[in-house]
Scaffold this motif. Sequence first.
Motif, PDB file in Angstrom:
ATOM      1  N   LEU A 251       0.824  -1.208   0.000  1.00 53.69           N
ATOM      2  CA  LEU A 251       0.000   0.000   0.000  1.00 53.69           C
ATOM      3  C   LEU A 251       0.856   1.255   0.000  1.00 53.69           C
ATOM      4  O   LEU A 251       0.461   2.291  -0.524  1.00 53.69           O
ATOM      5  CB  LEU A 251      -0.932  -0.001   1.220  1.00 53.69           C
ATOM      6  CG  LEU A 251      -1.820  -1.246   1.368  1.00 53.69           C
ATOM      7  CD1 LEU A 251      -2.731  -1.104   2.586  1.00 53.69           C
ATOM      8  CD2 LEU A 251      -2.638  -1.481   0.104  1.00 53.69           C
ATOM      9  N   LEU A 252       2.043   1.178   0.595  1.00 54.15           N
ATOM     10  CA  LEU A 252       3.004   2.282   0.577  1.00 54.15           C
ATOM     11  C   LEU A 252       4.394   1.669   0.600  1.00 54.15           C
ATOM     12  O   LEU A 252       4.754   0.970   1.546  1.00 54.15           O
ATOM     13  CB  LEU A 252       2.808   3.204   1.788  1.00 54.15           C
ATOM     14  CG  LEU A 252       3.757   4.412   1.874  1.00 54.15           C
ATOM     15  CD1 LEU A 252       3.530   5.354   0.700  1.00 54.15           C
ATOM     16  CD2 LEU A 252       3.568   5.144   3.201  1.00 54.15           C
ATOM     17  N   GLY A 253       5.164   1.907  -0.430  1.00 52.39           N
ATOM     18  CA  GLY A 253       6.483   1.316  -0.548  1.00 52.39           C
ATOM     19  C   GLY A 253       7.588   2.241  -0.091  1.00 52.39           C
ATOM     20  O   GLY A 253       7.365   3.135   0.728  1.00 52.39           O
ATOM     21  N   PRO A 254       8.804   2.058  -0.614  1.00 52.20           N
ATOM     22  CA  PRO A 254       9.950   2.870  -0.187  1.00 52.20           C
ATOM     23  C   PRO A 254       9.697   4.355  -0.403  1.00 52.20           C
ATOM     24  O   PRO A 254       9.071   4.763  -1.373  1.00 52.20           O
ATOM     25  CB  PRO A 254      11.080   2.377  -1.099  1.00 52.20           C
ATOM     26  CG  PRO A 254      10.688   0.994  -1.478  1.00 52.20           C
ATOM     27  CD  PRO A 254       9.190   1.030  -1.590  1.00 52.20           C
ATOM     28  N   GLY A 255      10.198   5.170   0.545  1.00 49.94           N
ATOM     29  CA  GLY A 255      10.082   6.615   0.396  1.00 49.94           C
ATOM     30  C   GLY A 255       9.500   7.325   1.594  1.00 49.94           C
ATOM     31  O   GLY A 255       9.343   8.550   1.589  1.00 49.94           O
ATOM     32  N   ASP A 256       9.163   6.586   2.653  1.00 49.22           N
ATOM     33  CA  ASP A 256       8.637   7.232   3.861  1.00 49.22           C
ATOM     34  C   ASP A 256       9.296   6.580   5.068  1.00 49.22           C
ATOM     35  O   ASP A 256      10.202   5.771   4.929  1.00 49.22           O
ATOM     36  CB  ASP A 256       7.112   7.102   3.917  1.00 49.22           C
ATOM     37  CG  ASP A 256       6.450   8.361   4.474  1.00 49.22           C
ATOM     38  OD1 ASP A 256       6.840   8.768   5.583  1.00 49.22           O
ATOM     39  OD2 ASP A 256       5.573   8.911   3.796  1.00 49.22           O
ATOM     40  N   ASP A 257       8.848   6.942   6.283  1.00 44.61           N
ATOM     41  CA  ASP A 257       9.476   6.404   7.487  1.00 44.61           C
ATOM     42  C   ASP A 257       9.241   4.911   7.636  1.00 44.61           C
ATOM     43  O   ASP A 257      10.046   4.202   8.244  1.00 44.61           O
ATOM     44  CB  ASP A 257       8.962   7.139   8.730  1.00 44.61           C
ATOM     45  CG  ASP A 257       9.451   8.566   8.784  1.00 44.61           C
ATOM     46  OD1 ASP A 257      10.619   8.795   8.442  1.00 44.61           O
ATOM     47  OD2 ASP A 257       8.662   9.448   9.143  1.00 44.61           O
TER      48      ASP A 257
END
Length: 328
Positions: free
Chosen positions: A41-47
């Motif tokens: 749902l959310l990959g590399p690039g955030d905490d």
Amino acid sequence: MPTSSASPSEGTEAMNTLGDVGEFGLIKRVTADREQPPTTLLGPGDDSAVVAAPDGRVVACTDVLVEGVHFRLDWSAPDQVGRKAAAANLADIAAMGAVPTALLVGLACPRDTPVETLEGLAAGLWAEAASAGAGVVGGDVASGPAIVLSVTALGSLQGRVPVTRAGAQPGDVVALCGRIGWAAAGLDVLHRGFRSPGAVVNAHRVPEPPYAAGPQAAQAGATSMIDVSDGLLADLAHVAEASGVTIEVSTAALVVPPRLAEVASALGVDPLGWLLTGGEDHALVATFPPGAVPEDWTVIGGAAAGDAVVLVDGAVRDGAAGWDHFAT
């Protein structure tokens, strides 16, 4: 790879090592334009990454590969090392009867490591994850004296009960899916200074776990399961101990492939030893009620009441049962 999204400095000169491109430059190189499965749902690039867990449970495991212990870059290409690191964890997820969903990767390496090497490692990780239907969703990079890959795999049970090592019952049959002995044979060939036959050597470089067989076994009613990472006898011993049963293996059911027989003859060794104690093929071995063994699985023995031991043709086999990092 790491989840931070800071951009590398823009430069026109060639940047050939990790020290040249920096941590965040490497991150950008190995994560850009990569496809993710629907579970990401959310990959590399955030905490942190966000991975779907529809039934509210996540299966998780971690494995570490150390340069000079688990792999050598004069024996294996970087992408092969990446695939091997991913496979070791993805097979553990499958051995629980789960479907792999995501990998998190920790990497330590010297600052003078060529970027090409690291891109190769990343390519292998992504490729093996994709072959199992998973994504690479985050991680971390640090400096260190040698290349160390720490991979964490996540998986989904899809509503099923996990298949553990502890459920084998007296009267169950023991069945195997996937190849065994090949990686050990390949390692022996490499240690003798040879690089062929390629099919055997490549089995050490890149295992071929039967990922789909794990959920298949769970659906068929497997009572226990484990992946063969340290050796068939060593890993079945874990099942015997956890389940409190005697595991019996019949060597008559273990067919030595002609290629392994040829290599064993050339090296002057007994190929049965590779099948019984060789690790890193990441086949799956499980126990089933009689009549419940799925297609493509081979019955190699059974479980019986008694001491928590593994018997080979009715007796305890002499010698090491498999790999142990800390054995003397």
